[in-house]
Write a protein that holds these residues in place. Structure first.
Motif, PDB file in Angstrom:
ATOM      1  N   GLU A 151       0.804  -1.222   0.000  1.00 60.26           N
ATOM      2  CA  GLU A 151       0.000   0.000   0.000  1.00 60.26           C
ATOM      3  C   GLU A 151       0.843   1.282   0.000  1.00 60.26           C
ATOM      4  O   GLU A 151       0.442   2.299  -0.555  1.00 60.26           O
ATOM      5  N   ASP A 152       2.015   1.241   0.613  1.00 55.84           N
ATOM      6  CA  ASP A 152       2.853   2.442   0.692  1.00 55.84           C
ATOM      7  C   ASP A 152       3.493   2.805  -0.648  1.00 55.84           C
ATOM      8  O   ASP A 152       3.838   3.962  -0.876  1.00 55.84           O
ATOM      9  N   ASP A 153       3.647   1.829  -1.540  1.00 50.80           N
ATOM     10  CA  ASP A 153       4.383   2.066  -2.784  1.00 50.80           C
ATOM     11  C   ASP A 153       3.807   3.218  -3.613  1.00 50.80           C
ATOM     12  O   ASP A 153       4.554   3.996  -4.194  1.00 50.80           O
ATOM     13  N   LYS A 154       2.483   3.328  -3.644  1.00 46.99           N
ATOM     14  CA  LYS A 154       1.864   4.396  -4.450  1.00 46.99           C
ATOM     15  C   LYS A 154       2.133   5.789  -3.877  1.00 46.99           C
ATOM     16  O   LYS A 154       1.950   6.792  -4.561  1.00 46.99           O
ATOM     17  N   LEU A 155       2.616   5.850  -2.626  1.00 43.39           N
ATOM     18  CA  LEU A 155       2.907   7.144  -2.004  1.00 43.39           C
ATOM     19  C   LEU A 155       4.321   7.633  -2.286  1.00 43.39           C
ATOM     20  O   LEU A 155       4.570   8.829  -2.316  1.00 43.39           O
ATOM     21  N   TRP A 156       5.268   6.715  -2.450  1.00 43.04           N
ATOM     22  CA  TRP A 156       6.660   7.146  -2.616  1.00 43.04           C
ATOM     23  C   TRP A 156       7.266   6.855  -3.986  1.00 43.04           C
ATOM     24  O   TRP A 156       8.118   7.605  -4.449  1.00 43.04           O
ATOM     25  N   ILE A 157       6.823   5.792  -4.663  1.00 40.72           N
ATOM     26  CA  ILE A 157       7.420   5.464  -5.962  1.00 40.72           C
ATOM     27  C   ILE A 157       7.229   6.589  -6.987  1.00 40.72           C
ATOM     28  O   ILE A 157       8.167   6.894  -7.736  1.00 40.72           O
ATOM     29  N   PRO A 158       6.072   7.260  -7.058  1.00 37.49           N
ATOM     30  CA  PRO A 158       5.959   8.370  -8.029  1.00 37.49           C
ATOM     31  C   PRO A 158       7.044   9.445  -7.845  1.00 37.49           C
ATOM     32  O   PRO A 158       7.537  10.004  -8.825  1.00 37.49           O
ATOM     33  N   HIS A 159       7.441   9.716  -6.607  1.00 35.65           N
ATOM     34  CA  HIS A 159       8.518  10.697  -6.364  1.00 35.65           C
ATOM     35  C   HIS A 159       9.853  10.158  -6.879  1.00 35.65           C
ATOM     36  O   HIS A 159      10.646  10.893  -7.460  1.00 35.65           O
ATOM     37  N   LEU A 160      10.085   8.867  -6.659  1.00 34.48           N
ATOM     38  CA  LEU A 160      11.295   8.225  -7.180  1.00 34.48           C
ATOM     39  C   LEU A 160      11.313   8.341  -8.709  1.00 34.48           C
ATOM     40  O   LEU A 160      12.344   8.637  -9.303  1.00 34.48           O
ATOM     41  N   LEU A 161      10.156   8.128  -9.344  1.00 31.85           N
ATOM     42  CA  LEU A 161      10.077   8.209 -10.806  1.00 31.85           C
ATOM     43  C   LEU A 161      10.335   9.624 -11.319  1.00 31.85           C
ATOM     44  O   LEU A 161      10.803   9.794 -12.448  1.00 31.85           O
ATOM     45  N   GLU A 162      10.049  10.623 -10.495  1.00 34.57           N
ATOM     46  CA  GLU A 162      10.350  12.020 -10.857  1.00 34.57           C
ATOM     47  C   GLU A 162      11.828  12.335 -10.663  1.00 34.57           C
ATOM     48  O   GLU A 162      12.281  13.420 -10.990  1.00 34.57           O
ATOM     49  N   GLY A 163      12.577  11.387 -10.076  1.00 37.19           N
ATOM     50  CA  GLY A 163      14.000  11.604  -9.853  1.00 37.19           C
ATOM     51  C   GLY A 163      14.319  12.258  -8.525  1.00 37.19           C
ATOM     52  O   GLY A 163      15.411  12.785  -8.332  1.00 37.19           O
ATOM     53  N   ARG A 164      13.383  12.250  -7.582  1.00 36.42           N
ATOM     54  CA  ARG A 164      13.608  12.838  -6.268  1.00 36.42           C
ATOM     55  C   ARG A 164      14.023  11.783  -5.257  1.00 36.42           C
ATOM     56  O   ARG A 164      13.550  10.653  -5.288  1.00 36.42           O
ATOM     57  N   TYR A 165      14.903  12.177  -4.329  1.00 31.07           N
ATOM     58  CA  TYR A 165      15.235  11.309  -3.213  1.00 31.07           C
ATOM     59  C   TYR A 165      14.024  11.283  -2.281  1.00 31.07           C
ATOM     60  O   TYR A 165      13.373  12.310  -2.070  1.00 31.07           O
ATOM     61  N   VAL A 166      13.713  10.124  -1.743  1.00 30.18           N
ATOM     62  CA  VAL A 166      12.514   9.955  -0.920  1.00 30.18           C
ATOM     63  C   VAL A 166      12.882   9.327   0.421  1.00 30.18           C
ATOM     64  O   VAL A 166      13.718   8.429   0.490  1.00 30.18           O
ATOM     65  N   GLU A 167      12.233   9.816   1.467  1.00 34.03           N
ATOM     66  CA  GLU A 167      12.314   9.162   2.765  1.00 34.03           C
ATOM     67  C   GLU A 167      10.877   8.905   3.201  1.00 34.03           C
ATOM     68  O   GLU A 167      10.048   9.805   3.185  1.00 34.03           O
ATOM     69  N   GLY A 168      10.585   7.644   3.538  1.00 31.55           N
ATOM     70  CA  GLY A 168       9.225   7.277   3.895  1.00 31.55           C
ATOM     71  C   GLY A 168       9.158   6.597   5.247  1.00 31.55           C
ATOM     72  O   GLY A 168      10.071   5.850   5.627  1.00 31.55           O
ATOM     73  N   PHE A 169       8.075   6.868   5.966  1.00 35.17           N
ATOM     74  CA  PHE A 169       7.848   6.329   7.305  1.00 35.17           C
ATOM     75  C   PHE A 169       6.444   5.734   7.327  1.00 35.17           C
ATOM     76  O   PHE A 169       5.472   6.460   7.049  1.00 35.17           O
ATOM     77  N   PHE A 170       6.337   4.445   7.652  1.00 38.29           N
ATOM     78  CA  PHE A 170       5.058   3.760   7.497  1.00 38.29           C
ATOM     79  C   PHE A 170       4.772   2.867   8.696  1.00 38.29           C
ATOM     80  O   PHE A 170       5.678   2.215   9.226  1.00 38.29           O
ATOM     81  N   ILE A 171       3.507   2.818   9.075  1.00 43.08           N
ATOM     82  CA  ILE A 171       3.047   1.923  10.137  1.00 43.08           C
ATOM     83  C   ILE A 171       2.028   0.978   9.513  1.00 43.08           C
ATOM     84  O   ILE A 171       1.077   1.432   8.846  1.00 43.08           O
ATOM     85  N   PHE A 172       2.245  -0.328   9.702  1.00 35.69           N
ATOM     86  CA  PHE A 172       1.379  -1.352   9.136  1.00 35.69           C
ATOM     87  C   PHE A 172       0.837  -2.272  10.218  1.00 35.69           C
ATOM     88  O   PHE A 172       1.506  -2.528  11.219  1.00 35.69           O
ATOM     89  N   ASP A 173      -0.356  -2.778   9.972  1.00 32.69           N
ATOM     90  CA  ASP A 173      -0.921  -3.883  10.734  1.00 32.69           C
ATOM     91  C   ASP A 173      -1.092  -4.994   9.703  1.00 32.69           C
ATOM     92  O   ASP A 173      -2.015  -4.938   8.884  1.00 32.69           O
ATOM     93  N   GLY A 174      -0.169  -5.940   9.677  1.00 36.45           N
ATOM     94  CA  GLY A 174      -0.176  -6.956   8.621  1.00 36.45           C
ATOM     95  C   GLY A 174       0.041  -6.280   7.273  1.00 36.45           C
ATOM     96  O   GLY A 174       1.018  -5.552   7.086  1.00 36.45           O
ATOM     97  N   ASP A 175      -0.885  -6.487   6.345  1.00 31.58           N
ATOM     98  CA  ASP A 175      -0.801  -5.873   5.012  1.00 31.58           C
ATOM     99  C   ASP A 175      -1.488  -4.515   4.939  1.00 31.58           C
ATOM    100  O   ASP A 175      -1.503  -3.882   3.889  1.00 31.58           O
ATOM    101  N   THR A 176      -2.085  -4.065   6.038  1.00 27.35           N
ATOM    102  CA  THR A 176      -2.856  -2.823   6.034  1.00 27.35           C
ATOM    103  C   THR A 176      -2.026  -1.658   6.560  1.00 27.35           C
ATOM    104  O   THR A 176      -1.528  -1.707   7.689  1.00 27.35           O
ATOM    105  N   MET A 177      -1.892  -0.617   5.756  1.00 24.89           N
ATOM    106  CA  MET A 177      -1.150   0.566   6.183  1.00 24.89           C
ATOM    107  C   MET A 177      -2.046   1.406   7.083  1.00 24.89           C
ATOM    108  O   MET A 177      -3.157   1.766   6.712  1.00 24.89           O
ATOM    109  N   LEU A 178      -1.559   1.698   8.293  1.00 20.61           N
ATOM    110  CA  LEU A 178      -2.318   2.503   9.246  1.00 20.61           C
ATOM    111  C   LEU A 178      -1.973   3.984   9.142  1.00 20.61           C
ATOM    112  O   LEU A 178      -2.828   4.837   9.359  1.00 20.61           O
TER     113      LEU A 178
END
Length: 178
Positions: free
Chosen positions: A137-164
């Motif tokens: 679920e987190d990929d759609k939040l940070w990969i587009p920035h990577l595709l634009e050529g930007r460095y990305v730092e991401g912080f994520f909390i999950f419960d199993g496969d569900t991003m909280l």
């Protein structure tokens, strides 16, 4: 449910003291680009089994993140990325107490022959139609920035496969591929 299960359930990703965490594991991902396509895998086992992701895996003792990215890509799909460049750092907390620090690389050339392994089925995806609905679920939040050529730092909390919760910070534009 146990108290441990609820460890981060009501915590904001912005409120976690990420720098003081001792992560359970450290891992890497390596996105290999060829023109307007990116190499992805359908993961057959382990964390993320059944999902689409980039090649990657755990960093072995005594290994750098860069060495792990090259090794894991070769082991999973037969390709050796040439001059991979760090492009993101990802931090994950799971409500069961597991935590993962990921370093992400990108490469624009490779050698070797693409192959399927027991770990992964490789697939080339057009950059314009990455299958986010089959990914974490987190990929759609940070990969587009990577595709634009930007460095990305991401912080994520999950419960199993569900991003909280999630917090994504984008940095400077990365140098263009050589």
């Amino acid at each position: 449910m146990s108290e441990t299960h609820h460890l981060y359930e009501h915590t904001s990703a912005k409120d976690v003291q990420w720098e003081s965490l001792s992560f359970t594991e450290r891992a890497v991902l390596c996105f290999v680009f060829e023109g307007e396509r990116v190499l992805l895998i359908h993961k057959k086992r382990g964390l993320g089994k059944g999902k689409i992701n980039a090649p990657g895996g755990r960093i072995e003792p005594g290994e750098t993140a860069l060495e792990a990215a090259v090794r894991e890509t070769q082991e999973e799909v037969g390709l050796i990325p040439i001059q991979p460049q760090e492009c993101a750092r990802l931090h994950f907390l799971f409500t069961d107490g597991y935590s993962l620090h990921g370093t992400v690389f990108r490469a624009f050339s490779y050698k070797g022959t693409l192959r399927e392994t027991e770990e992964a089925t490789p697939l080339w995806s057009p950059v314009s139609s990455i299958p986010y609905d089959r990914m974490w679920e987190d990929d759609k939040l940070w990969i587009p920035h990577l595709l634009e050529g930007r460095y990305v730092e991401g912080f994520f909390i999950f419960d199993g496969d569900t991003m909280l919760d999630a917090h994504v910070v984008t940095g400077t534009l990365l140098p263009p591929p050589r």
